[in-house]
Design an enzyme around this catalytic site. Sequence first.
Site, PDB file in Angstrom:
ATOM      1  N   GLU A   1      33.760 -48.075 -22.644  1.00 10.41           N
ATOM      2  CA  GLU A   1      32.682 -48.672 -23.438  1.00 10.41           C
ATOM      3  C   GLU A   1      32.847 -48.319 -24.921  1.00 10.41           C
ATOM      4  O   GLU A   1      32.728 -49.179 -25.802  1.00 10.41           O
ATOM      5  CB  GLU A   1      31.327 -48.167 -22.936  1.00 10.41           C
ATOM      6  CG  GLU A   1      31.019 -48.499 -21.492  1.00 10.41           C
ATOM      7  CD  GLU A   1      30.249 -49.794 -21.337  1.00 10.41           C
ATOM      8  OE1 GLU A   1      29.992 -50.452 -22.363  1.00 10.41           O
ATOM      9  OE2 GLU A   1      29.918 -50.143 -20.194  1.00 10.41           O
TER      10      GLU A   1
ATOM     11  N   ASP B   1      32.968 -57.803 -19.184  1.00 13.64           N
ATOM     12  CA  ASP B   1      33.117 -57.000 -17.976  1.00 13.64           C
ATOM     13  C   ASP B   1      34.320 -57.449 -17.162  1.00 13.64           C
ATOM     14  O   ASP B   1      35.109 -56.637 -16.671  1.00 13.64           O
ATOM     15  CB  ASP B   1      31.848 -57.095 -17.136  1.00 13.64           C
ATOM     16  CG  ASP B   1      31.993 -56.430 -15.778  1.00 13.64           C
ATOM     17  OD1 ASP B   1      32.003 -55.185 -15.724  1.00 13.64           O
ATOM     18  OD2 ASP B   1      32.110 -57.151 -14.770  1.00 13.64           O
TER      19      ASP B   1
ATOM     20  N   ASP C   1      32.458 -53.942 -23.329  1.00 13.38           N
ATOM     21  CA  ASP C   1      32.252 -53.349 -22.008  1.00 13.38           C
ATOM     22  C   ASP C   1      33.467 -52.524 -21.610  1.00 13.38           C
ATOM     23  O   ASP C   1      34.566 -52.701 -22.144  1.00 13.38           O
ATOM     24  CB  ASP C   1      32.001 -54.437 -20.963  1.00 13.38           C
ATOM     25  CG  ASP C   1      31.147 -53.951 -19.805  1.00 13.38           C
ATOM     26  OD1 ASP C   1      30.851 -52.742 -19.750  1.00 13.38           O
ATOM     27  OD2 ASP C   1      30.773 -54.765 -18.941  1.00 13.38           O
ATOM     28  N   GLY C   2      33.259 -51.619 -20.661  1.00 12.37           N
ATOM     29  CA  GLY C   2      34.326 -50.781 -20.139  1.00 12.37           C
ATOM     30  C   GLY C   2      34.277 -50.730 -18.629  1.00 12.37           C
ATOM     31  O   GLY C   2      33.255 -51.062 -18.011  1.00 12.37           O
TER      32      GLY C   2
ATOM     33  N   HIS D   1      25.807 -57.053 -15.099  1.00 12.50           N
ATOM     34  CA  HIS D   1      25.892 -57.786 -13.820  1.00 12.50           C
ATOM     35  C   HIS D   1      24.617 -58.579 -13.554  1.00 12.50           C
ATOM     36  O   HIS D   1      24.134 -58.653 -12.427  1.00 12.50           O
ATOM     37  CB  HIS D   1      26.167 -56.819 -12.663  1.00 12.50           C
ATOM     38  CG  HIS D   1      27.348 -55.930 -12.884  1.00 12.50           C
ATOM     39  ND1 HIS D   1      28.641 -56.404 -12.946  1.00 12.50           N
ATOM     40  CD2 HIS D   1      27.421 -54.589 -13.100  1.00 12.50           C
ATOM     41  CE1 HIS D   1      29.469 -55.394 -13.167  1.00 12.50           C
ATOM     42  NE2 HIS D   1      28.759 -54.287 -13.268  1.00 12.50           N
TER      43      HIS D   1
ATOM     44  N   ASP E   1      25.946 -52.962 -22.263  1.00 12.52           N
ATOM     45  CA  ASP E   1      25.102 -52.636 -21.107  1.00 12.52           C
ATOM     46  C   ASP E   1      25.047 -51.128 -20.872  1.00 12.52           C
ATOM     47  O   ASP E   1      24.512 -50.665 -19.871  1.00 12.52           O
ATOM     48  CB  ASP E   1      25.572 -53.365 -19.847  1.00 12.52           C
ATOM     49  CG  ASP E   1      26.997 -53.023 -19.441  1.00 12.52           C
ATOM     50  OD1 ASP E   1      27.532 -52.003 -19.923  1.00 12.52           O
ATOM     51  OD2 ASP E   1      27.582 -53.769 -18.633  1.00 12.52           O
TER      52      ASP E   1
END
Length: 332
Positions: free
Chosen positions: A43, A131, A8-9, A121, A67
Site C-alpha cells: 500500500e 487491487d 493498493d497493495g 472489495h 482502502d
Amino acid sequence: MTITAAADGSALGNPGPAGWAWYVNDDCWRAGGWPHGTNNQGELMAVLDLLRATAHVPGEDLRILCDSQYVINSITKWMPGWKRKGWRKADGKPVLNVELLKELDRELAGRKYTFEWVKGHAGHDLNEAADERARAAATAYQQGVAARSGPGFPGAHPQAAQPASATAPASATAPAPAATPASASTTPLPRGAADYNVPDLFSQLEDDELGAGAGQPAHAAPEALVEELERELLGPLVRGDMGRTAVLLHPDFMEIGSSGRVWARDAMMMALEDDPGERTEIEVLSSDRIGTSAVLLTYRSFARSGTTLRTSLWVLDGDRWRLRFHQGTPEA
C-alpha cells in the site's frame, strides 16, 4: 485539474510474495512488487510510486484513493509525531516501514494532495482495478513468472517509468522465487528491510482498531491461498493473459460451464484471451481441505444476467496450487 488515482497493495501470506499498483485508467497505471513483503508495504509503495510518477506535474492536485486506513493515517496523522520523536512510536520502538515512510515524506513535500478512504472489495471501479493489478503482481512473484508493469503516467520522467531492480537488499530474510519475473516493474525494499518481518503489535492494533483488516497469517492456510488465487483468476487482466492462465490452470484442467459446455484447458485459455469479460464479484460459501493436496472451493458469482453457483477444485502440483476442475450452475 485534479488527478484521481487508486493505490493498493497485496501480499499472499502477509508476509509473502507482494505486489502494489496505482490506477488512473486503463491507459495510465503501474504495478510492481517484491518476492517477500506485506500488505502495508504494498500500500505504501503504491502511493510512493504514484507520487514519483506524477512529480513532473507538481502543480496538479492529487486525489489518492486508498482502502488502507493504516496508510492514510500514517501519512496524514501519525507521521509528524513520528518525525519529532526520531521516527519512533510513543512506546519508543522504531516505526515499522520507516524507510518507505521517509521516502514518502520527501516526495510529499510541496505537493497538493488529499487522501480518501474507500471500502475495499466493494465494487469501487478504481479500487478494484488497482487491487487486481497489485494481486496480479504478487501472484507473479509467487509463481515465478512475469507480471504486467503497466504504461505508467504520461510524460513521466524516464527514470520513474522504468522497471526498477527486482533484487531486495542483502538484509532481506526471505529467499527469492526460483524464477524472478524478468519484465515485472518492481522496486527494491529500502535499507533495513529485515526489520519489516518483525511482528509489531502497535501497528497491528492500528489496523484492527481502524477497521483496515488484519490480513492473512504469516503462514497462510491452503484454503486462504486458494481463495486468493480464485479471485485472481476471475480478474479480466489475468484472464486475458494466456501466460498467467497457463500457470494457474492445471495441465489436466476441465470445466463444465454454466451453459453445459465442457471445456479443456487449451480451449479455455484461448477463449479467455479473446474475451476476458468483466471483473466478477463472488461470495465464498465454503472452502474445504481434501487431504493434504486438494481444496474444494464453493462460491456464488454475480453478473448482470444473474447469479451462478460455482465449485472449483484446486490441487497442489509440485509447489504450486493449480485449478484442476471447475463447474458453474445458474442459480434458480
